[in-house]
Design a protein around this motif. Structure first.
Motif, PDB file in Angstrom:
ATOM      1  N   ALA A  23      -9.910  -5.967   2.398  1.00  0.00           N
ATOM      2  CA  ALA A  23     -10.261  -6.426   1.075  1.00  0.00           C
ATOM      3  C   ALA A  23     -10.275  -5.406   0.073  1.00  0.00           C
ATOM      4  CB  ALA A  23     -11.484  -7.389   1.082  1.00  0.00           C
ATOM      5  N   ALA A  24     -10.996  -4.218   0.199  1.00  0.00           N
ATOM      6  CA  ALA A  24     -11.214  -3.298  -0.947  1.00  0.00           C
ATOM      7  C   ALA A  24      -9.673  -2.698  -0.849  1.00  0.00           C
ATOM      8  CB  ALA A  24     -11.933  -2.247  -0.325  1.00  0.00           C
ATOM      9  N   ALA A  25      -8.616  -2.469   0.039  1.00  0.00           N
ATOM     10  CA  ALA A  25      -7.558  -2.060  -0.079  1.00  0.00           C
ATOM     11  C   ALA A  25      -6.892  -2.861  -1.099  1.00  0.00           C
ATOM     12  CB  ALA A  25      -6.982  -1.512   1.205  1.00  0.00           C
ATOM     13  N   GLU A  26      -6.763  -4.100  -0.580  1.00  0.00           N
ATOM     14  CA  GLU A  26      -5.983  -5.146  -1.353  1.00  0.00           C
ATOM     15  C   GLU A  26      -6.377  -5.160  -2.683  1.00  0.00           C
ATOM     16  OE1 GLU A  26      -6.165  -8.867   0.513  1.00  0.00           O
ATOM     17  OE2 GLU A  26      -5.346  -8.039   2.494  1.00  0.00           O
ATOM     18  N   THR A  27      -7.518  -5.122  -2.932  1.00  0.00           N
ATOM     19  CA  THR A  27      -8.032  -5.142  -4.535  1.00  0.00           C
ATOM     20  C   THR A  27      -7.610  -3.724  -4.972  1.00  0.00           C
ATOM     21  OG1 THR A  27      -9.901  -6.549  -3.828  1.00  0.00           O
ATOM     22  CG2 THR A  27      -9.950  -5.488  -5.972  1.00  0.00           C
ATOM     23  N   ILE A  28      -7.756  -2.838  -4.637  1.00  0.00           N
ATOM     24  CA  ILE A  28      -7.103  -1.511  -5.210  1.00  0.00           C
ATOM     25  C   ILE A  28      -5.849  -1.702  -5.672  1.00  0.00           C
ATOM     26  CG2 ILE A  28      -7.120   1.096  -4.819  1.00  0.00           C
ATOM     27  CD1 ILE A  28      -9.662   1.047  -3.490  1.00  0.00           C
ATOM     28  N   GLY A  29      -4.872  -2.075  -4.657  1.00  0.00           N
ATOM     29  CA  GLY A  29      -3.526  -2.062  -4.806  1.00  0.00           C
ATOM     30  C   GLY A  29      -3.358  -3.209  -6.012  1.00  0.00           C
ATOM     31  N   GLU A  30      -3.918  -4.094  -5.824  1.00  0.00           N
ATOM     32  CA  GLU A  30      -3.575  -5.139  -7.036  1.00  0.00           C
ATOM     33  C   GLU A  30      -4.084  -4.644  -8.244  1.00  0.00           C
ATOM     34  OE1 GLU A  30      -5.678  -8.780  -5.856  1.00  0.00           O
ATOM     35  OE2 GLU A  30      -4.338  -9.365  -4.223  1.00  0.00           O
ATOM     36  N   ALA A  31      -5.193  -4.016  -8.377  1.00  0.00           N
ATOM     37  CA  ALA A  31      -5.690  -3.333  -9.835  1.00  0.00           C
ATOM     38  C   ALA A  31      -4.792  -2.206 -10.372  1.00  0.00           C
ATOM     39  CB  ALA A  31      -7.319  -2.759  -9.199  1.00  0.00           C
TER      40      ALA A  31
END
Length: 142
Positions: A23-31
């Motif tokens: 979830a953190a990796a997805e959020t960082i990618g989107e950000a």
């Protein structure tokens, strides 16, 4: 019992940690993609603002100089040396710009002549029997 085992596996600390990392990796990618798009949009807005500011500054300086000179000229008597100097100076500036433009024109024409000659060379037929008259004009090159 198998359901209790499956629930226990899903609630294990390692699976929870794995899900949190995903979830953190997805959020960082989107950000990061959002930040990149936002930075590009901000750069476009800053560029447009700077461009508009430069235009308005140049316009203001130009207007102020020309208007000031014309206003001063109109205030002076017609036989005044300062008025005559302003009028003749303006005419000389206009003539200087026109002569600079005329001086640059032959250089552009020479390049066109070379280009036209190259086109005429390419258009020449290979054998003397098939020779046709090829006429290339400046208008056709442009």
């Amino acid at each position: 019992m198998t359901t209790a085992t499956a629930d226990a596996t899903d609630n294990s600390p390692l699976s929870v940690l794995g899900e949190a990392l995903e979830a953190a990796a997805e959020t960082i990618g989107e950000a990061s993609s959002d930040a990149s798009e936002s930075a590009k949009a901000a750069a476009r807005k800053v560029k447009a603002g700077v461009s508009a500011g430069a235009y308005h500054a140049a316009y203001g300086v130009s207007f102020g100089v020309v208007f000031g000179a014309v206003f001063l000229k109109e205030l002076l008597p017609e036989e005044s040396a300062v008025r005559r100097g302003l009028e003749e100076g303006a005419e000389a500036a206009i003539d200087a710009v026109a002569s600079r433009r005329a001086a640059k024109a032959p250089a552009v024409g020479d390049e066109l002549d070379e280009e036209l000659e190259a086109q005429a060379e390419k258009a020449k037929p290979a054998s003397p029997r098939a020779r046709k008259t090829v006429r290339v004009t400046r208008d056709s090159a442009v």
